[in-house]
Design an enzyme around this catalytic site. Structure first.
Site, PDB file in Angstrom:
ATOM      1  N   PRO A   8      -9.481  20.937   2.721  1.00 25.97           N
ATOM      2  CA  PRO A   8      -8.834  20.305   3.879  1.00 25.97           C
ATOM      3  C   PRO A   8      -7.540  19.576   3.494  1.00 25.97           C
ATOM      4  CG  PRO A   8     -11.174  19.744   3.789  1.00 25.97           C
ATOM      5  CD  PRO A   8     -10.838  20.372   2.485  1.00 25.97           C
ATOM      6  N   GLU A  54     -18.155  17.043  -2.576  1.00 23.57           N
ATOM      7  CA  GLU A  54     -16.986  16.292  -2.111  1.00 23.57           C
ATOM      8  C   GLU A  54     -15.702  16.882  -2.680  1.00 23.57           C
ATOM      9  OE1 GLU A  54     -19.522  14.831  -0.059  1.00 23.57           O
ATOM     10  OE2 GLU A  54     -17.537  13.993   0.244  1.00 23.57           O
ATOM     11  N   ARG A  62      -6.064  43.019   5.233  1.00 26.55           N
ATOM     12  CA  ARG A  62      -5.600  43.889   6.314  1.00 26.55           C
ATOM     13  C   ARG A  62      -4.110  44.191   6.189  1.00 26.55           C
ATOM     14  NH1 ARG A  62      -3.711  41.556  10.653  1.00 26.55           N
ATOM     15  NH2 ARG A  62      -4.710  42.977  12.107  1.00 26.55           N
ATOM     16  N   ASP A  93      -0.043  42.573  16.015  1.00 27.20           N
ATOM     17  CA  ASP A  93      -0.911  41.385  16.112  1.00 27.20           C
ATOM     18  C   ASP A  93      -0.041  40.142  16.230  1.00 27.20           C
ATOM     19  OD1 ASP A  93      -3.149  42.801  15.922  1.00 27.20           O
ATOM     20  OD2 ASP A  93      -3.793  42.083  13.952  1.00 27.20           O
TER      21      ASP A  93
HETATM   22  N1  4FD Z   1     -10.093  23.415   6.054  1.00 26.65           N
HETATM   23  C1  4FD Z   1     -10.374  24.110   4.949  1.00 26.65           C
HETATM   24  O1  4FD Z   1      -9.678  25.052   4.546  1.00 26.65           O
HETATM   25  C2  4FD Z   1     -11.595  23.715   4.166  1.00 26.65           C
HETATM   26  C3  4FD Z   1     -11.754  24.096   2.845  1.00 26.65           C
HETATM   27  C4  4FD Z   1     -12.894  23.691   2.134  1.00 26.65           C
HETATM   28  C5  4FD Z   1     -13.846  22.935   2.801  1.00 26.65           C
HETATM   29  N2  4FD Z   1     -14.966  22.511   2.201  1.00 26.65           N
HETATM   30  C6  4FD Z   1     -15.093  22.416   0.751  1.00 26.65           C
HETATM   31  C7  4FD Z   1     -14.322  21.205   0.294  1.00 26.65           C
HETATM   32  C8  4FD Z   1     -14.592  19.970   0.864  1.00 26.65           C
HETATM   33  C9  4FD Z   1     -13.882  18.856   0.424  1.00 26.65           C
HETATM   34  C10 4FD Z   1     -12.900  18.979  -0.562  1.00 26.65           C
HETATM   35  C11 4FD Z   1     -12.634  20.231  -1.102  1.00 26.65           C
HETATM   36  C12 4FD Z   1     -13.343  21.359  -0.677  1.00 26.65           C
HETATM   37  N3  4FD Z   1     -13.684  22.599   4.096  1.00 26.65           N
HETATM   38  C13 4FD Z   1     -12.572  22.971   4.772  1.00 26.65           C
END
Ligand code: 4FD
Length: 247
Positions: free
Chosen positions: A89, A116, A154, A169
């Protein structure tokens, strides 16, 4: 293209990339994939891959050494240079432009975090890019990695039967949202197919589709479009639409 995935659940990605366009691309040898599980490289009886966070707080953090060994094994599996991407994230948003850039590379390595996340020292030392598929938290990076695999696969030459459909697309050729699509029957209690699509007049059909894409993009995703940067033809199509709407 070769994609290596470092994940505690390598089979997860394999299954997500086994069907449809991606599955076919792999069958055709357009894409090869291999999973690497850090647990296979973890030492000790319990083969630990995570541990508690310094500074306290909830959850666990992935340990450096199993990841480092898994990454080294993946790198060594092929001589081609590899772009190492961490899905999180905290990453930069994945866009179609980024997908196009990644699709042109010989190799990708997607690192999937769980818990985490990963010890920051590993990320600083080994990761080329951190990417996010959206502003939300998943239980692991595997779904995000599967999204990258699909979007990149793709675009491999020969992956889609009719290369045209890849271009049409949304977000691809022109950065606009896609136009509406219709198929049989012409008449239905849910409505009738727009006459222009039945006309066989391909110039008019192309204009109508472009107009629909422009209007939809302005209505749903104004952030994707800068009206002042539109060409004369597009501005005319919008003006005609607004006139029709009595706007
Ligand atoms: N929004 C995304 O691309 C994404 C990617 C991974 C994830 N979860 C694994 C994770 C959690 C916290 C820290 C690092 C990795 N959640 C969402």
């Amino acid at each position: 293209m070769r994609i290596d995935v470092v994940s505690l659940f390598p089979d997860f990605i394999d299954q997500a990339a086994a069907v449809g366009v991606v599955g076919r691309a792999r069958e055709r040898g357009l894409l090869t994939m291999q999973g690497w599980n850090p647990r296979d490289y973890a030492e000790g009886n319990y083969r630990r891959v995570d541990d508690r966070p310094f500074g306290g707080g909830p959850g666990m953090v992935m340990l450096i050494e199993p990841l480092r060994a898994a990454l080294a094994a993946a790198r060594a599996a092929d001589p081609a240079p590899v772009r190492v991407i961490y899905m999180s994230p905290q990453g930069r948003p994945l866009t179609q432009a980024k997908v196009r850039e990644l699709a042109a590379l010989p190799r990708l390595l997607l690192l999937c975090g769980r818990y985490e996340g990963v010890d920051e020292r590993f990320l600083q030392a080994e990761i080329d890019e951190e990417l996010s598929i959206g502003d939300y938290v998943l239980s692991g990076g595997e779904l995000a990695a599967a999204v990258v695999v699909d979007a990149v696969a793709r675009l491999q030459d020969g992956a889609l039967g009719d290369a045209e459909s890849a271009v049409q697309d949304s977000f691809e050729g022109d950065g606009l949202l896609d136009c509406p699509h219709y198929t049989r029957p012409v008449e239905h209690d849910m409505g009738r197919v727009p006459d222009v699509l039945l006309s066989g007049n391909h110039a008019e059909i192309a204009k109508w589709r472009r107009q629909q894409s422009l209007v939809r993009t302005l209505e749903r995703r104004p952030d994707l479009i800068d009206e002042t940067a539109l060409g004369k033809a597009d501005r005319r199509l919008l003006a005609a639409w607004r006139a029709e709407q009595g706007g």
